[in-house]
Design a protein around this motif. Structure first.
Motif, PDB file in Angstrom:
ATOM      1  N   ASP A  58       0.834  -1.214   0.000  1.00 23.57           N
ATOM      2  CA  ASP A  58       0.000   0.000   0.000  1.00 23.57           C
ATOM      3  C   ASP A  58       0.863   1.256   0.000  1.00 23.57           C
ATOM      4  O   ASP A  58       0.539   2.250  -0.674  1.00 23.57           O
ATOM      5  CB  ASP A  58      -0.924   0.006   1.223  1.00 23.57           C
ATOM      6  CG  ASP A  58      -2.043  -1.016   1.106  1.00 23.57           C
ATOM      7  OD1 ASP A  58      -2.344  -1.430  -0.027  1.00 23.57           O
ATOM      8  OD2 ASP A  58      -2.591  -1.415   2.153  1.00 23.57           O
ATOM      9  N   ILE A  59       1.950   1.221   0.765  1.00 23.43           N
ATOM     10  CA  ILE A  59       2.863   2.366   0.789  1.00 23.43           C
ATOM     11  C   ILE A  59       3.456   2.606  -0.592  1.00 23.43           C
ATOM     12  O   ILE A  59       3.582   3.752  -1.043  1.00 23.43           O
ATOM     13  CB  ILE A  59       3.983   2.140   1.834  1.00 23.43           C
ATOM     14  CG1 ILE A  59       3.413   2.272   3.250  1.00 23.43           C
ATOM     15  CG2 ILE A  59       5.121   3.145   1.640  1.00 23.43           C
ATOM     16  CD1 ILE A  59       4.417   1.994   4.337  1.00 23.43           C
ATOM     17  N   LYS A  60       3.813   1.524  -1.284  1.00 17.01           N
ATOM     18  CA  LYS A  60       4.360   1.655  -2.639  1.00 17.01           C
ATOM     19  C   LYS A  60       3.358   2.357  -3.558  1.00 17.01           C
ATOM     20  O   LYS A  60       3.729   3.227  -4.360  1.00 17.01           O
ATOM     21  CB  LYS A  60       4.695   0.271  -3.197  1.00 17.01           C
ATOM     22  CG  LYS A  60       5.894  -0.396  -2.563  1.00 17.01           C
ATOM     23  CD  LYS A  60       7.181   0.171  -3.127  1.00 17.01           C
ATOM     24  CE  LYS A  60       8.375  -0.659  -2.681  1.00 17.01           C
ATOM     25  NZ  LYS A  60       9.640  -0.147  -3.264  1.00 17.01           N
ATOM     26  N   PHE A  69      11.571   7.073   0.545  1.00 19.11           N
ATOM     27  CA  PHE A  69      10.547   6.330   1.273  1.00 19.11           C
ATOM     28  C   PHE A  69      10.321   4.956   0.644  1.00 19.11           C
ATOM     29  O   PHE A  69      10.083   3.972   1.347  1.00 19.11           O
ATOM     30  CB  PHE A  69       9.232   7.109   1.287  1.00 19.11           C
ATOM     31  CG  PHE A  69       9.151   8.143   2.379  1.00 19.11           C
ATOM     32  CD1 PHE A  69      10.007   8.103   3.469  1.00 19.11           C
ATOM     33  CD2 PHE A  69       8.216   9.163   2.326  1.00 19.11           C
ATOM     34  CE1 PHE A  69       9.937   9.046   4.484  1.00 19.11           C
ATOM     35  CE2 PHE A  69       8.132  10.110   3.331  1.00 19.11           C
ATOM     36  CZ  PHE A  69       8.996  10.053   4.410  1.00 19.11           C
ATOM     37  N   SER A  70      10.372   4.902  -0.669  1.00 21.83           N
ATOM     38  CA  SER A  70      10.199   3.615  -1.361  1.00 21.83           C
ATOM     39  C   SER A  70      11.302   2.640  -0.964  1.00 21.83           C
ATOM     40  O   SER A  70      11.048   1.459  -0.694  1.00 21.83           O
ATOM     41  CB  SER A  70      10.212   3.840  -2.876  1.00 21.83           C
ATOM     42  OG  SER A  70      10.073   2.622  -3.568  1.00 21.83           O
ATOM     43  N   SER A  71      12.534   3.134  -0.900  1.00 15.63           N
ATOM     44  CA  SER A  71      13.656   2.302  -0.471  1.00 15.63           C
ATOM     45  C   SER A  71      13.500   1.881   0.988  1.00 15.63           C
ATOM     46  O   SER A  71      13.786   0.736   1.360  1.00 15.63           O
ATOM     47  CB  SER A  71      14.964   3.071  -0.667  1.00 15.63           C
ATOM     48  OG  SER A  71      16.062   2.347  -0.144  1.00 15.63           O
ATOM     49  N   GLN A  72      13.021   2.811   1.837  1.00 15.91           N
ATOM     50  CA  GLN A  72      12.837   2.493   3.256  1.00 15.91           C
ATOM     51  C   GLN A  72      11.774   1.416   3.460  1.00 15.91           C
ATOM     52  O   GLN A  72      11.895   0.567   4.361  1.00 15.91           O
ATOM     53  CB  GLN A  72      12.439   3.760   4.027  1.00 15.91           C
ATOM     54  CG  GLN A  72      13.464   4.888   3.987  1.00 15.91           C
ATOM     55  CD  GLN A  72      14.775   4.541   4.662  1.00 15.91           C
ATOM     56  OE1 GLN A  72      15.443   3.582   4.287  1.00 15.91           O
ATOM     57  NE2 GLN A  72      15.151   5.318   5.651  1.00 15.91           N
ATOM     58  N   ALA A  73      10.730   1.444   2.645  1.00 14.24           N
ATOM     59  CA  ALA A  73       9.696   0.417   2.752  1.00 14.24           C
ATOM     60  C   ALA A  73      10.274  -0.964   2.448  1.00 14.24           C
ATOM     61  O   ALA A  73       9.934  -1.959   3.108  1.00 14.24           O
ATOM     62  CB  ALA A  73       8.539   0.740   1.804  1.00 14.24           C
ATOM     63  N   GLU A  74      11.158  -1.028   1.465  1.00 15.02           N
ATOM     64  CA  GLU A  74      11.806  -2.307   1.140  1.00 15.02           C
ATOM     65  C   GLU A  74      12.685  -2.782   2.298  1.00 15.02           C
ATOM     66  O   GLU A  74      12.722  -3.976   2.621  1.00 15.02           O
ATOM     67  CB  GLU A  74      12.641  -2.153  -0.125  1.00 15.02           C
ATOM     68  CG  GLU A  74      11.810  -1.887  -1.378  1.00 15.02           C
ATOM     69  CD  GLU A  74      12.676  -1.586  -2.581  1.00 15.02           C
ATOM     70  OE1 GLU A  74      13.925  -1.588  -2.429  1.00 15.02           O
ATOM     71  OE2 GLU A  74      12.119  -1.344  -3.670  1.00 15.02           O
ATOM     72  N   ARG A  75      13.398  -1.837   2.928  1.00 14.22           N
ATOM     73  CA  ARG A  75      14.222  -2.185   4.091  1.00 14.22           C
ATOM     74  C   ARG A  75      13.356  -2.762   5.214  1.00 14.22           C
ATOM     75  O   ARG A  75      13.727  -3.724   5.878  1.00 14.22           O
ATOM     76  CB  ARG A  75      14.956  -0.950   4.607  1.00 14.22           C
ATOM     77  CG  ARG A  75      15.948  -0.296   3.676  1.00 14.22           C
ATOM     78  CD  ARG A  75      17.324  -0.934   3.765  1.00 14.22           C
ATOM     79  NE  ARG A  75      17.364  -2.238   3.127  1.00 14.22           N
ATOM     80  CZ  ARG A  75      17.398  -2.433   1.801  1.00 14.22           C
ATOM     81  NH1 ARG A  75      17.399  -1.401   1.000  1.00 14.22           N
ATOM     82  NH2 ARG A  75      17.444  -3.648   1.300  1.00 14.22           N
ATOM     83  N   LEU A  76      12.211  -2.158   5.447  1.00 18.86           N
ATOM     84  CA  LEU A  76      11.342  -2.611   6.538  1.00 18.86           C
ATOM     85  C   LEU A  76      10.774  -3.995   6.271  1.00 18.86           C
ATOM     86  O   LEU A  76      10.615  -4.797   7.203  1.00 18.86           O
ATOM     87  CB  LEU A  76      10.205  -1.603   6.745  1.00 18.86           C
ATOM     88  CG  LEU A  76      10.610  -0.300   7.444  1.00 18.86           C
ATOM     89  CD1 LEU A  76       9.490   0.721   7.384  1.00 18.86           C
ATOM     90  CD2 LEU A  76      11.007  -0.570   8.893  1.00 18.86           C
ATOM     91  N   VAL A  77      10.464  -4.293   5.024  1.00 17.62           N
ATOM     92  CA  VAL A  77       9.990  -5.641   4.681  1.00 17.62           C
ATOM     93  C   VAL A  77      11.076  -6.662   4.970  1.00 17.62           C
ATOM     94  O   VAL A  77      10.806  -7.748   5.513  1.00 17.62           O
ATOM     95  CB  VAL A  77       9.551  -5.704   3.204  1.00 17.62           C
ATOM     96  CG1 VAL A  77       9.285  -7.151   2.782  1.00 17.62           C
ATOM     97  CG2 VAL A  77       8.307  -4.862   2.978  1.00 17.62           C
TER      98      VAL A  77
END
Length: 355
Positions: free
Chosen positions: A192-194, A231-239
């Motif tokens: 959803d963030i993506k 933010f897109s990169s950070q979302a991948e880190r969190l996954v």
């Protein structure tokens, strides 16, 4: 269930531009109002800059169609052969000018002028061009007066995404401390963030178009886009952190300070976005101390302990990557932060006066 027939601002602006254009054209006594309506409709775009580009292109095609229609109408009349010949010349002219998107309206204008029963084709052509010009000017005026505030939309989207990332960071920290308990729908929320980031990038693109007429805010849209990409990169880190955290089978003593570090990064993230100090030296020292603690860890004795420690080590590496990326976030929400600080100071002064 969402309303499929929602009437938005652009629809209202388009209807207003078409109606006002036709009213003006009819008041001037022009025979046809079709071109005024068409040009007004296509000129009303999401940004004022895009409206200017579209109107210039359509007025150019109307002018070309008027010239070709007048010439071929005077030379060949309004026979079927004449319509076919003018169509060929319209297509060739538009291709030569790289106006592929304007072929249809150019042909419609040319054929419309040739098929008219006006006493003077040149005067009728001038009337048609003026009609289109009125439609463009009216639509531009309405679009300028009622331009949407895309900058506010981008800021709101950034705030929403930052909040979602903060919640996910807290979930990962909780997973590290409570092994075996995974946050629900974590990857769905990351997806959803993506999608929200894509929406934010589109909004920032629209805001970038608005900035073409503003020299004082030339780079603000670029900062928004930069923050959204990070933010897109950070979302991948969190996954990746989430996947590592749920692999942990046993409690590891070092998990608690690392979870605390991740929660500290939530504050660093919003402080970076709002242009406030992040106490970087203290965080760097904390990370160095945690790295030293990892080196002093005893060797695992069981398979579960090995998997937990290995997952925690890799998770710590991901957190450091997240921290480095956070340090690159631009202060795109600085204006709101300054306003909040000013309001806080005013409240404090009010309390002091009451005392």
């Amino acid at each position: 269930m969402p309303n499929k027939f929602y009437v938005g601002g652009r629809i209202i602006k388009t209807a207003l531009a078409v109606g006002l254009s036709i009213f003006i054209v009819q008041s001037l006594g022009f025979e046809r109002v079709t071109l005024a309506a068409i040009v007004a409709m296509v000129t009303t775009q999401r940004t004022f800059y895009r409206s200017i580009v579209r109107s210039a292109a359509r007025l150019g095609s109307v002018l070309l169609g008027a010239v070709l229609g007048t010439l071929f109408g005077l030379m060949l009349g309004n026979s079927p052969l004449a319509f076919g010949v003018v169509t060929i010349f319209v297509i060739l002219s538009c291709l030569r000018l790289n106006w592929q998107d304007n072929i249809l309206i150019t042909a419609v204008v040319a054929i419309g002028i040739m098929s008219s029963e006006a006493a003077s084709l040149p005067m009728y052509s001038v009337e048609q061009f003026l009609s289109a010009l009125i439609g463009a000017v009216v639509a531009l005026g309405i679009n300028f007066l009622f331009a949407p505030h895309h900058q506010d939309d981008v800021k709101t989207k950034l705030q929403e995404i930052e909040l979602s990332l903060s919640v996910m960071m807290n979930d990962v920290a909780r997973e590290m401390l409570n092994t075996g308990k995974a946050a629900e729908d974590f990857e769905l929320r990351a997806a959803d963030i993506k999608r929200e980031i894509k929406v934010g990038l589109e909004l920032s693109k629209l805001f970038q178009e608005e900035q073409k007429f503003s020299l004082t805010k030339e780079t603000q849209a670029d900062r928004y886009r930069d923050a959204l990409r990070k933010f897109s990169s950070q979302a991948e880190r969190l996954v990746e952190m989430h996947n590592l955290a749920i692999r942990m089978e046993d409690d590891v003593p070092q998990a608690r300070p690392i979870a605390r570090l991740l929660r500290l990064l939530r504050r660093v993230q919003i402080r970076r976005l709002t242009g406030r100090p992040t106490h970087k030296d203290l965080l760097d020292t904390l990370i160095i101390n945690l790295e030293a603690d990892f080196k002093e860890m005893e060797l695992p004795k069981t398979r579960a302990e090995f998997i937990s420690r290995s997952s925690l080590v890799h998770l710590f590496k991901e957190i450091k990557k997240y921290y480095r990326r956070t340090g690159e976030l631009p202060p795109v929400l600085q204006e709101e932060a300054n306003i909040k600080r000013k309001l806080k100071k005013l409240k404090e002064r009010g309390r002091e006066r009451q005392k």
